[in-house]
Design a protein around this motif. Structure first.
Motif, mmCIF file in Angstrom:
data_model
loop_
_atom_site.group_PDB
_atom_site.id
_atom_site.type_symbol
_atom_site.label_atom_id
_atom_site.label_comp_id
_atom_site.label_asym_id
_atom_site.label_seq_id
_atom_site.Cartn_x
_atom_site.Cartn_y
_atom_site.Cartn_z
ATOM 1 N N ASN A 285 1.140 -0.904 0.033
ATOM 2 C CA ASN A 285 0.132 -0.325 0.392
ATOM 3 C C ASN A 285 0.508 1.228 -0.360
ATOM 4 O O ASN A 285 0.499 2.472 -0.705
ATOM 5 C CB ASN A 285 -0.863 -0.294 1.118
ATOM 6 C CG ASN A 285 -2.052 0.814 1.155
ATOM 7 O OD1 ASN A 285 -3.300 0.628 0.642
ATOM 8 N ND2 ASN A 285 -2.254 1.813 1.700
ATOM 9 N N GLU A 288 1.779 2.168 -3.073
ATOM 10 C CA GLU A 288 0.644 2.035 -4.234
ATOM 11 C C GLU A 288 -0.091 3.683 -4.212
ATOM 12 O O GLU A 288 -0.234 4.282 -4.878
ATOM 13 C CB GLU A 288 -1.297 1.744 -3.435
ATOM 14 C CG GLU A 288 -2.242 1.385 -4.337
ATOM 15 C CD GLU A 288 -1.722 0.826 -5.961
ATOM 16 O OE1 GLU A 288 -0.704 -0.348 -6.213
ATOM 17 O OE2 GLU A 288 -2.377 1.694 -6.863
ATOM 18 N N GLU A 289 0.595 3.877 -2.442
ATOM 19 C CA GLU A 289 -0.247 5.865 -2.034
ATOM 20 C C GLU A 289 1.622 6.635 -3.179
ATOM 21 O O GLU A 289 1.009 7.599 -3.365
ATOM 22 C CB GLU A 289 0.384 5.886 -0.751
ATOM 23 C CG GLU A 289 -0.052 6.766 -0.190
ATOM 24 C CD GLU A 289 -1.289 7.658 -0.306
ATOM 25 O OE1 GLU A 289 -1.275 7.404 -0.985
ATOM 26 O OE2 GLU A 289 -0.960 9.087 0.041
ATOM 27 N N SER A 344 -1.219 4.432 5.121
ATOM 28 C CA SER A 344 -1.958 3.273 5.035
ATOM 29 C C SER A 344 -3.890 4.340 4.332
ATOM 30 O O SER A 344 -4.467 3.564 5.473
ATOM 31 C CB SER A 344 -2.515 3.188 7.004
ATOM 32 O OG SER A 344 -2.670 4.379 7.658
ATOM 33 N N LYS A 346 -6.499 4.582 1.903
ATOM 34 C CA LYS A 346 -7.550 3.867 1.154
ATOM 35 C C LYS A 346 -7.370 4.399 -0.166
ATOM 36 O O LYS A 346 -7.665 5.774 -0.541
ATOM 37 C CB LYS A 346 -8.823 3.602 1.642
ATOM 38 C CG LYS A 346 -9.225 2.662 3.072
ATOM 39 C CD LYS A 346 -10.227 2.202 2.916
ATOM 40 C CE LYS A 346 -10.072 0.960 4.297
ATOM 41 N NZ LYS A 346 -10.441 -0.248 4.153
ATOM 42 N N SER A 348 -7.570 2.744 -3.669
ATOM 43 C CA SER A 348 -7.955 2.401 -4.631
ATOM 44 C C SER A 348 -9.346 3.237 -4.951
ATOM 45 O O SER A 348 -9.568 4.144 -4.431
ATOM 46 C CB SER A 348 -9.264 1.121 -4.277
ATOM 47 O OG SER A 348 -10.018 1.215 -5.084
ATOM 48 N N ARG A 367 3.658 -2.975 -8.908
ATOM 49 C CA ARG A 367 2.865 -3.420 -7.488
ATOM 50 C C ARG A 367 4.329 -4.591 -7.258
ATOM 51 O O ARG A 367 4.144 -4.140 -5.950
ATOM 52 C CB ARG A 367 1.712 -3.437 -7.463
ATOM 53 C CG ARG A 367 0.599 -3.240 -7.824
ATOM 54 C CD ARG A 367 -0.723 -3.011 -7.130
ATOM 55 N NE ARG A 367 -1.742 -1.739 -7.585
ATOM 56 C CZ ARG A 367 -2.153 -1.443 -8.404
ATOM 57 N NH1 ARG A 367 -3.162 -3.116 -9.164
ATOM 58 N NH2 ARG A 367 -3.111 -1.282 -8.838
ATOM 59 N N VAL B 37 -9.463 -4.742 -0.736
ATOM 60 C CA VAL B 37 -8.024 -4.082 -1.438
ATOM 61 C C VAL B 37 -8.447 -2.978 -2.349
ATOM 62 O O VAL B 37 -8.819 -1.781 -3.116
ATOM 63 C CB VAL B 37 -7.090 -4.863 -1.252
ATOM 64 C CG1 VAL B 37 -5.973 -3.471 -2.196
ATOM 65 C CG2 VAL B 37 -6.805 -5.065 0.327
ATOM 66 N N GLU B 39 -7.277 -3.480 -5.050
ATOM 67 C CA GLU B 39 -6.218 -2.402 -6.407
ATOM 68 C C GLU B 39 -6.330 -1.627 -7.644
ATOM 69 O O GLU B 39 -6.073 -0.306 -7.565
ATOM 70 C CB GLU B 39 -4.632 -3.204 -6.335
ATOM 71 C CG GLU B 39 -4.052 -3.486 -4.827
ATOM 72 C CD GLU B 39 -2.764 -4.419 -4.639
ATOM 73 O OE1 GLU B 39 -3.348 -4.630 -5.779
ATOM 74 O OE2 GLU B 39 -2.230 -4.624 -4.495
#
Lengths: 411, 107
Positions: A285, A288-289, A344, A346, A348, A367, B37, B39
């Protein structure tokens, strides 16, 4: 570095629609690249759709409109190019991509093939090897203590796993990053970055064309898997090399920028780094962030296939629309505290990998690489500090660094 | 509104009022259900919105596409006969009372 435009855009045949904010912002200038955020905010606040007089294009910088354009591929097509150049009016600088620069139904078939080649099931098989390579890389860097996080980590790690996964020959891999840099510069306007990249492109293009041929790809790699779909009739033998080319164009440099972004974030946000150390399972994550926060791929264009109303503004047919992915990913209308890197969060729904039918088909590889590097760092490293001058790298589409000198200490 | 129940690996359950037309994945994200999740944001790329559909409901769902079937081969937690991707389950009044289990891992 002083970049000036070497050619002015052609006069625009039709005046843009009334009631739309005209902005004097060049999103492909060095000043913009150095600090895009005030300009992003100005564009978001000016309206749901804006007009950029410098290049005679419409633009969308708010999350809602960027998302809407990405998810309406019939109205906002890709087959006329996803850069400023309109393939209906200009000859593309290279044969168009069969997936990126294509619309359904042609796109549906090629997309299905690459989706299978890069599927979650394939990632499961690659996972252990990618994780082990990241651990070895971090061990090596820990022994050194000080290094450049761009060349020696963000570039070196993907170069140690991706070309092998693709099945490339050992010779000539030095062309990969320059070729990708060229591809992403070429989406921009005819400024010095684009002109120089294309002027120097011949050796890189020759390497890529040769390397995409079936006989030059190791059995079992992504490239050979793509060629195998020509045997089953899913694609033609002539299409296979061009689909391999997509992986060479978009599969390496993007992850270099993504990993570079993540390390740069963790070096600038020490509390987030400590949270990651305490819980390395946040690594995926955290990557991703970083993709949301820095948006390594900043922009793409679409072309309207009909007159369309969006955000109360009418755009005529045949117009280029520039989507600011990086701005959408920091739009306060969509994100709480958008300018904070929060591992942390979210996350998405961010558009760092795009959205809709053209959403990055290699996102699972990105990823996996990002998770592998951040997991290894979180487990083995105690401190990350920038210890030299941070230098930006300039590209018409990609946002990232040329140099990030850091020092690390063992956990 | 359609009520969907998410049961977590520790057996804790959460009821969510889902909007018609949304996906079960989006309902989970909108209501802050942990463990979904997503993604890829619902673009059928990633298989990180995996759920196990309660046996009583499996047959009531639309059949899965070939794409979803292929993606499910790559789930982080074991694929079972009742595995589905929640981004591919569209909320409708007929699904009122749907029960799904959240897997141990999504990646």
């Amino acid at each position: 570095m002083n970049l000036t435009d070497v050619s002015a855009p052609a006069a625009h045949p039709t005046a843009p629609a009334d009631g739309i904010a005209h902005l004097d912002i060049d999103p492909f200038s060095i000043a913009f690249f150095d600090d895009p955020y005030p300009a992003h905010e100005a564009m978001r606040e000016a309206g749901p759709v804006i007009y950029l007089d410098r290049w005679n294009v419409y633009g969308v910088a708010r999350y809602a409109e960027v998302y809407a354009v990405l998810n309406d591929n019939r109205t906002f097509c890709s087959s006329r190019g996803v850069g400023l150049s309109d393939f209906a009016k200009e000859t593309p600088w290279r044969p168009p991509s069969l997936i990126l620069e294509a619309d359904p139904p042609a796109h549906t078939r090629t997309r299905a093939v690459l989706s299978k080649v890069l599927s979650p099931a394939v990632m499961k098989r690659l996972r252990d090897g990618f994780m082990a390579a990241a651990e070895a890389k971090v061990d090596e860097l820990l022994a050194r203590g000080q290094f450049d996080a761009i060349t020696e980590l963000a570039e070196a790690y993907p170069l140690s796993v991706f070309p092998d996964a693709l099945g490339l020959k050992p010779e000539g891999r030095e062309h990969l990053i320059p070729y990708a840099s060229l591809v992403f510069n070429a989406f921009g306007p005819p400024n010095e970055l684009r002109q120089q990249a294309i002027a120097r492109s011949a050796p890189h293009q020759a390497y890529v064309t040769e390397q995409c041929q079936r006989d030059n790809l190791t059995p079992g790699g992504f490239g050979a898997c793509i060629h195998a779909f020509a045997e089953t009739g899913d694609i033609t033998p002539a299409e296979a090399p061009l689909l391999v080319r997509s992986l060479l164009s978009a599969g390496l440099d993007t992850t270099v920028y993504g990993i570079g972004a993540a390390v740069y974030c963790l070096a600038r946000f020490p509390e987030e780094w400590q949270r990651l150390r305490q819980d390395p399972s946040l690594a995926r994550n955290a990557f991703e962030e970083a993709v949301r926060f820095e948006s390594p791929v900043q922009t793409f264009f679409r072309t309207t296939t009909r007159e369309v109303e969006i955000g109360g503004v009418t755009i005529p047919e045949g117009e280029k629309v520039l989507m600011f992915l990086g701005s959408a990913n920091r739009d306060v209308r969509r994100w709480e505290r958008p300018d904070v890197y929060d591992i942390s969060r979210k996350v998405s729904g961010h558009v760092g990998f795009g959205s809709g039918i053209h959403m990055c088909v290699g996102q699972l590889v990105a990823r996996l690489e990002g998770e592998a590097v951040l997991t290894a760092l979180a487990r083995k490293v105690a401190t990350i500090e920038v210890n030299g001058a941070v230098k930006r790298r300039y590209n018409n589409t990609l946002r990232g660094l040329e140099s990030l000198p850091i020092s690390i200490t063992p956990a | 509104m359609t009520t969907i129940t998410f049961i977590h690996p520790d057996n804790r359950s959460e009821d969510v009022k889902a909007e018609e037309g949304a996906s079960v994945m989006l309902a989970a994200l909108t209501h802050g259900v942990d463990g979904i999740v997503a993604e890829c944001g619902g673009n059928a790329v990633c298989a990180t919105c995996h759920v196990y559909v309660d046996d009583a409901w499996v047959a009531k769902l639309d059949p899965m596409s070939d794409d979803e079937d292929a993606l499910l081969d790559g789930t982080a937690s074991e694929r079972l006969p009742n595995s589905r991707l929640s981004c591919q389950i569209k909320v409708s009044p007929a699904l009122d009372g749907l029960v799904v289990r959240v897997p141990e891992r999504q990646s």
